[in-house]
Design a protein around this motif. Sequence first.
Motif, short mmCIF file in Angstrom:
data_model
loop_
_atom_site.label_atom_id
_atom_site.label_comp_id
_atom_site.label_asym_id
_atom_site.label_seq_id
_atom_site.Cartn_x
_atom_site.Cartn_y
_atom_site.Cartn_z
N THR A 1 0.85 -1.19 0.00
CA THR A 1 0.00 0.00 0.00
C THR A 1 0.89 1.25 0.00
O THR A 1 2.07 1.19 0.37
CB THR A 1 -0.91 0.02 1.24
OG1 THR A 1 -0.09 -0.04 2.42
CG2 THR A 1 -1.87 -1.16 1.22
N GLU A 2 0.34 2.36 -0.41
CA GLU A 2 1.13 3.58 -0.51
C GLU A 2 1.62 4.05 0.87
O GLU A 2 2.73 4.54 1.03
CB GLU A 2 0.30 4.69 -1.17
CG GLU A 2 1.10 5.89 -1.65
CD GLU A 2 1.94 5.61 -2.89
OE1 GLU A 2 2.70 6.50 -3.29
OE2 GLU A 2 1.84 4.49 -3.45
N TYR A 3 0.75 3.87 1.88
CA TYR A 3 1.10 4.27 3.24
C TYR A 3 1.06 3.04 4.14
O TYR A 3 0.14 2.22 4.06
CB TYR A 3 0.15 5.36 3.75
CG TYR A 3 0.41 6.69 3.10
CD1 TYR A 3 1.28 7.61 3.68
CD2 TYR A 3 -0.16 7.00 1.87
CE1 TYR A 3 1.55 8.83 3.06
CE2 TYR A 3 0.10 8.21 1.24
CZ TYR A 3 0.96 9.12 1.84
OH TYR A 3 1.24 10.31 1.22
N ASN B 1 3.33 1.06 7.87
CA ASN B 1 4.34 1.11 8.92
C ASN B 1 4.75 -0.32 9.21
O ASN B 1 3.90 -1.19 9.43
CB ASN B 1 3.81 1.78 10.19
CG ASN B 1 4.91 2.02 11.22
OD1 ASN B 1 5.64 1.12 11.60
ND2 ASN B 1 5.03 3.26 11.68
N ARG C 1 2.28 5.07 13.62
CA ARG C 1 2.14 6.20 12.69
C ARG C 1 2.31 5.70 11.25
O ARG C 1 3.39 5.22 10.88
CB ARG C 1 3.19 7.25 13.04
CG ARG C 1 3.18 8.49 12.18
CD ARG C 1 4.28 9.43 12.64
NE ARG C 1 4.51 10.48 11.66
CZ ARG C 1 5.71 11.00 11.38
NH1 ARG C 1 6.78 10.55 12.02
NH2 ARG C 1 5.83 11.95 10.49
N GLN C 2 1.26 5.81 10.46
CA GLN C 2 1.32 5.39 9.06
C GLN C 2 2.08 6.43 8.25
O GLN C 2 1.79 7.63 8.34
CB GLN C 2 -0.09 5.19 8.50
CG GLN C 2 -0.90 4.14 9.25
CD GLN C 2 -0.31 2.75 9.12
OE1 GLN C 2 -0.25 2.19 8.04
NE2 GLN C 2 0.10 2.18 10.26
N VAL C 3 3.02 5.99 7.46
CA VAL C 3 3.85 6.90 6.67
C VAL C 3 3.97 6.36 5.25
O VAL C 3 3.65 5.21 4.97
CB VAL C 3 5.26 7.05 7.28
CG1 VAL C 3 5.21 7.83 8.58
CG2 VAL C 3 5.92 5.68 7.51
N HIS C 4 4.44 7.21 4.34
CA HIS C 4 4.64 6.76 2.96
C HIS C 4 5.65 5.63 2.94
O HIS C 4 6.58 5.59 3.75
CB HIS C 4 5.13 7.93 2.09
CG HIS C 4 5.13 7.61 0.63
ND1 HIS C 4 6.20 7.02 -0.01
CD2 HIS C 4 4.17 7.78 -0.31
CE1 HIS C 4 5.90 6.85 -1.28
NE2 HIS C 4 4.68 7.31 -1.50
N LYS C 5 5.46 4.69 2.02
CA LYS C 5 6.34 3.52 1.98
C LYS C 5 7.81 3.89 1.78
O LYS C 5 8.70 3.12 2.16
CB LYS C 5 5.90 2.56 0.88
CG LYS C 5 5.95 3.13 -0.52
CD LYS C 5 5.40 2.13 -1.54
CE LYS C 5 5.43 2.69 -2.94
NZ LYS C 5 4.89 1.75 -3.94
N HIS D 1 9.21 6.39 3.31
CA HIS D 1 9.64 7.12 4.50
C HIS D 1 10.85 6.40 5.12
O HIS D 1 10.85 5.18 5.30
CB HIS D 1 8.50 7.17 5.52
CG HIS D 1 8.79 8.00 6.74
ND1 HIS D 1 8.58 9.35 6.80
CD2 HIS D 1 9.28 7.65 7.96
CE1 HIS D 1 8.92 9.81 7.99
NE2 HIS D 1 9.36 8.79 8.71
N HIS E 1 10.52 2.15 5.31
CA HIS E 1 9.49 1.24 5.84
C HIS E 1 9.02 0.29 4.75
O HIS E 1 8.74 -0.89 5.01
CB HIS E 1 8.31 2.05 6.40
CG HIS E 1 8.54 2.56 7.78
ND1 HIS E 1 8.00 1.98 8.90
CD2 HIS E 1 9.28 3.60 8.23
CE1 HIS E 1 8.37 2.64 9.98
NE2 HIS E 1 9.16 3.63 9.61
#
Length: 559
Positions: A15-17, A19, A169-173, A175, A196
């Motif tokens: 997925t794009e975002y 963790n 905390r969900q972040v961009h892949k 990140h 991540h």
Amino acid sequence: MPHLKSLYPDVSPLTEYLNIWDSILGQPHQASFPDYTVHQDEETGTTYTFKELKKRIDDLAASLSRPVSQGGLGLVGEKREMIGIMCDNSSEFVVLAIALLKIAVPFALISCYSTPFELKNALKIARVTRLFAAPQYFSKALPVVQEVGIPKDQVYVMYSQIDGYAVARQVHKDHLAFLFFSSGTTGLPKAVMISHGNLEFAFRQAMAIQQEKLAVAKPTPPMTPDGIPAILAFLPMHHTFGFHIYIIRAFAAPTRYIILRKWDATTVLKSIPKYKISMISMVPSMYHQIVNHPDFLKTDLSTITISHSGAAHLPQEIATKFRNQTPNIVFFSDGYGMSETTVSAIVRPYPGTLNGRLEALQGSSGVLLPGMEARIVREDGSEAGFNEVGELWLKGGNVVLGYFDNVDATRETFIDGWLRTGDHFKVNEQQYFFFADRRKDTLKISGSQVSPVEIEEVLLAHPQKLVADVTVAGVSGGRTSDEKVPHAWIVLTDNGRRLGPQNVIVELDKWHKENLSRYKWIRGGIEIVEEIPKSPTGKTLRRLLQDRYEQRKGMKSKL
């Protein structure tokens, strides 16, 4: 030969975002785990259960992210942070690393064996803003962090605990998750940027391989009293190999980790029967020490059912000696990887996987991990044919973002989505890869990369200015037949000539040991020469120097 794609089914799209926390400790099936002992410190006997460890991670994540006004450190804010971790193997290392991953604050893994010289370089390269150090390294680190400008109140002693809770905390892949120090394919150490998404992709690769194995073989029941598999955790957690085994993949199924602060072959051999160790992972130099240890043939290794080698090529004769003493091993796994592939790229498959298509081919490093592509490239840039040696290029979601704050090195190594590994391989028509040699100057010693350039710079930096020119390269003399050790060829300055050759060698030997970690020491010796041979373009002819050295060594051995 066109570029190759993995024989395994593709990894499911990310997925794009995301963790990586969700894969490490956020899996629904983990709620049904028994509250087993997950960590046991071999030295102190201190234990933590799975639930205790997870609560410690949740609490620390909360205290790290909570605003300063509420008694936290306020790490999740507008300020760009880079946390340095300087700690030997411990439960506290695991807790801090996973807590930082959970709140998506990037960190740099710093070797606890760093000399002040190496620590200063690491802090500067990674632009560390805060440092967490184990108590035993705090006094060594404090003068260095002050020298590079990190405020004293941003240096913390580990092993503290505050209650609370933080949501992942969900972040961009893409990140940044953490930095790992590597010599790359050439030159000085570089900070490898691992995202991540890289971690999630590598995690899914490992789980896909495990699923394929379970389709053809049921796990061998461990011999521990409670039936929980036991692993000795002695690989450095600040090294990518140990980090993934003991942190990223540690909680996919109930597993007990007996934590050793550092590697010691005698302790390892005593611990295997004591804790009824089921699985063991080592680098080739560790296997070498084990099979040549005086207690090896006297130790009961019957509880080991799975063994894995990584970080460097394992000579077949060492693997055979180990297997001959471990009667219940059902699989000896080997492979190939590097920091720039997050952890692995090629793995020796379990026999019979992919509907009987794959086998553990003798002498082969294995096949591509799921979701990976490869090319074998000739010196002129053209594609090599099957069974022809060339440089291995790799592509996949586990290939890292590049080198932190180093555009030139990134541009040279990562080309149009491909990673130039700098290592030579050949591949047969069935897509099994065979290691040939290392094209790059970087050495692999005890599973860690050693940069000749870094050693050269230390010698040139001697305060008495004893060295006018220097070259460091690998020569025979390592623990395994293909492990090279550093040898230095130096040209003296006027100061050096006045001091005298023997005194210079003594002085440089003392100097470099004070400023470099033990595994980087010049075990091949220091040699004084009149000049360093160079090509018309000024390139050092390392191969010429290495050949001369080996020829002299061969002649001496015949006398």
